[in-house]
Design a protein around this motif. Structure first.
Motif, PDB file in Angstrom:
ATOM      1  N   UNK A  18       0.828  -1.215   0.000  1.00 19.19           N
ATOM      2  CA  UNK A  18       0.000   0.000   0.000  1.00 19.19           C
ATOM      3  C   UNK A  18       0.856   1.256   0.000  1.00 19.19           C
ATOM      4  N   UNK A  19       1.961   1.248   0.745  1.00 18.22           N
ATOM      5  CA  UNK A  19       2.844   2.426   0.762  1.00 18.22           C
ATOM      6  C   UNK A  19       3.490   2.635  -0.603  1.00 18.22           C
ATOM      7  N   UNK A  20       3.935   1.547  -1.215  1.00 14.81           N
ATOM      8  CA  UNK A  20       4.544   1.650  -2.533  1.00 14.81           C
ATOM      9  C   UNK A  20       3.570   2.198  -3.555  1.00 14.81           C
ATOM     10  N   UNK A  21       2.343   1.712  -3.534  1.00 12.52           N
ATOM     11  CA  UNK A  21       1.342   2.163  -4.500  1.00 12.52           C
ATOM     12  C   UNK A  21       0.937   3.610  -4.254  1.00 12.52           C
ATOM     13  N   UNK A  22       0.863   3.996  -2.997  1.00 13.80           N
ATOM     14  CA  UNK A  22       0.548   5.390  -2.682  1.00 13.80           C
ATOM     15  C   UNK A  22       1.608   6.317  -3.269  1.00 13.80           C
ATOM     16  N   UNK A  23       2.863   5.930  -3.107  1.00 11.63           N
ATOM     17  CA  UNK A  23       3.955   6.744  -3.644  1.00 11.63           C
ATOM     18  C   UNK A  23       3.906   6.799  -5.166  1.00 11.63           C
ATOM     19  N   UNK A  24       3.698   5.658  -5.809  1.00 11.40           N
ATOM     20  CA  UNK A  24       3.669   5.611  -7.271  1.00 11.40           C
ATOM     21  C   UNK A  24       2.540   6.485  -7.823  1.00 11.40           C
ATOM     22  N   UNK A  25       1.355   6.374  -7.229  1.00 13.32           N
ATOM     23  CA  UNK A  25       0.223   7.164  -7.709  1.00 13.32           C
ATOM     24  C   UNK A  25       0.486   8.651  -7.533  1.00 13.32           C
ATOM     25  N   UNK A  69       3.706  10.720   3.793  1.00 15.05           N
ATOM     26  CA  UNK A  69       3.952  10.629   5.239  1.00 15.05           C
ATOM     27  C   UNK A  69       3.985   9.183   5.707  1.00 15.05           C
ATOM     28  N   UNK A  70       3.182   8.322   5.095  1.00 20.12           N
ATOM     29  CA  UNK A  70       3.154   6.912   5.491  1.00 20.12           C
ATOM     30  C   UNK A  70       4.527   6.269   5.346  1.00 20.12           C
ATOM     31  N   UNK A  71       5.286   6.689   4.336  1.00 14.76           N
ATOM     32  CA  UNK A  71       6.635   6.163   4.118  1.00 14.76           C
ATOM     33  C   UNK A  71       7.620   6.792   5.100  1.00 14.76           C
ATOM     34  N   UNK A  72       7.479   8.101   5.327  1.00 10.80           N
ATOM     35  CA  UNK A  72       8.368   8.788   6.263  1.00 10.80           C
ATOM     36  C   UNK A  72       8.246   8.226   7.676  1.00 10.80           C
ATOM     37  N   UNK A  73       7.049   7.788   8.036  1.00 11.97           N
ATOM     38  CA  UNK A  73       6.805   7.304   9.398  1.00 11.97           C
ATOM     39  C   UNK A  73       7.022   5.809   9.575  1.00 11.97           C
ATOM     40  N   UNK A  74       7.227   5.091   8.481  1.00 12.82           N
ATOM     41  CA  UNK A  74       7.367   3.629   8.557  1.00 12.82           C
ATOM     42  C   UNK A  74       8.768   3.238   9.012  1.00 12.82           C
ATOM     43  N   UNK A  75       8.851   2.183   9.811  1.00  8.74           N
ATOM     44  CA  UNK A  75      10.155   1.657  10.220  1.00  8.74           C
ATOM     45  C   UNK A  75      10.836   1.035   9.012  1.00  8.74           C
ATOM     46  N   UNK A  76      12.101   1.386   8.725  1.00 12.11           N
ATOM     47  CA  UNK A  76      12.805   0.811   7.576  1.00 12.11           C
ATOM     48  C   UNK A  76      12.862  -0.717   7.652  1.00 12.11           C
ATOM     49  N   UNK A  77      12.591  -1.367   6.521  1.00 10.62           N
ATOM     50  CA  UNK A  77      12.654  -2.827   6.459  1.00 10.62           C
ATOM     51  C   UNK A  77      13.002  -3.254   5.043  1.00 10.62           C
ATOM     52  N   UNK A  78      13.736  -4.363   4.916  1.00 11.11           N
ATOM     53  CA  UNK A  78      14.074  -4.833   3.568  1.00 11.11           C
ATOM     54  C   UNK A  78      12.959  -5.681   2.960  1.00 11.11           C
ATOM     55  N   UNK A  79      12.018  -6.150   3.788  1.00  6.64           N
ATOM     56  CA  UNK A  79      10.870  -6.887   3.280  1.00  6.64           C
ATOM     57  C   UNK A  79      11.203  -8.208   2.618  1.00  6.64           C
ATOM     58  N   UNK A  80      12.345  -8.802   2.954  1.00  8.48           N
ATOM     59  CA  UNK A  80      12.787 -10.016   2.269  1.00  8.48           C
ATOM     60  C   UNK A  80      12.381 -11.306   2.977  1.00  8.48           C
ATOM     61  N   UNK A  81      11.762 -11.185   4.146  1.00  9.02           N
ATOM     62  CA  UNK A  81      11.455 -12.395   4.906  1.00  9.02           C
ATOM     63  C   UNK A  81       9.954 -12.673   5.018  1.00  9.02           C
ATOM     64  N   UNK A  82       9.139 -11.827   4.381  1.00  9.09           N
ATOM     65  CA  UNK A  82       7.705 -12.069   4.397  1.00  9.09           C
ATOM     66  C   UNK A  82       7.052 -11.783   5.735  1.00  9.09           C
TER      67      UNK A  82
END
Length: 267
Positions: A71-78, A188-201
């Protein structure tokens, strides 16, 4: 542990966008391809590419991805597509490819090594996908790694997210990337999110994996570069030890591939 000084975000934005555009023109390519993860690094990088005015393709590559990342990725892309007419996007869902890969390779006996190998496989499947899109569009694959990840602790996958053509933000610390993100209007959703590589599901953060926050690791990296490695105690000593260990074990990612030189008398 002090954070970095305030960034000259406007000047750095112009500098990086010009650098990217000049590089692309000299390389005789049409534009850029950027993998979008829902994190701040890819958001900043794709925005900088968009600012060049050259065609920029944002690629989503979910593999059992957490809904929040998607959802964060799509928000940014849009948002980016509304701001820039030169931005396009595509989703290449790699979940079935990943599952097929798992079904034809041995699992091994070490559960920890298996999970790490599969995490790195996700990153390498994405790298292959980005280069496919770059190939059919005659574009550059743009890296999203920052300085502390790429040259401090080596927190990336060799020939995965480390396999790129150019690295526009690799001389910026993570805190500086966040400053640039705020200036560039990243959601803002991205700025406030804890950084993660998202590689472990799952929802594990980068700090969970590294054992220290990016602010702490930046402090340690600066201390190491300044030669200030004395008289640390408590948390500072712990963080500095974490940084030195990661920097040492990941040197194979940061140095050129070793080449066995053959002397003329052996040829």
């Amino acid at each position: 542990m002090q954070k970095n000084n305030t960034l000259q975000a406007d000047k750095i934005t112009t500098h990086i966008a010009n650098w990217l555009k000049d590089y692309a023109i000299n390389a005789k390519v049409s534009g850029f391809v950027v993998g979008i993860s829902g994190g701040v690094d890819s958001a900043v990088t794709s925005t900088l590419c968009a600012l060049t005015g050259l065609p920029t393709l944002c690629v989503e590559m979910p593999i059992h991805q957490a809904p929040s990342h998607v959802s964060r990725g799509r928000e940014h892309i849009e948002q980016l597509k509304k701001r820039f007419s030169n931005v396009d996007s595509i989703e290449t869902n790699l979940t079935s490819v990943f599952e097929m890969f798992k079904s034809i390779v041995p699992a091994g006996d070490d559960e920890k090594k298996l999970h790490l190998s599969l995490a790195n496989t996700r990153a390498r499947l994405r790298m292959t996908t980005l280069y496919y899109h770059a190939g059919i569009h005659s574009r550059l694959v743009v890296g999203t790694g920052n300085k502390v990840e790429d040259f401090g602790v080596g927190f990336y996958t060799k020939y995965g997210d480390g396999g790129v053509d150019v690295s526009p933000i690799a001389d910026l610390m993570k805190s500086e990337v966040f400053q640039l993100a705020a200036f560039l209007g990243v959601p803002t959703s991205i700025l406030n999110a804890a950084p993660t590589d998202g590689l472990f599901g799952d929802d594990r953060s980068d700090e969970d994996q590294l054992g220290a926050s990016y602010d702490e690791l930046e402090w340690a990296m600066n201390a190491a570069e300044d030669g200030k490695a004395k008289d640390f105690s408590g948390r500072e000593a712990e963080v500095f030890s974490i940084y030195k260990r990661l920097n040492y074990v990941n040197q194979h990612k940061m140095i050129p591939i070793p080449i066995c030189k053959i002397s003329e008398d052996l040829k």
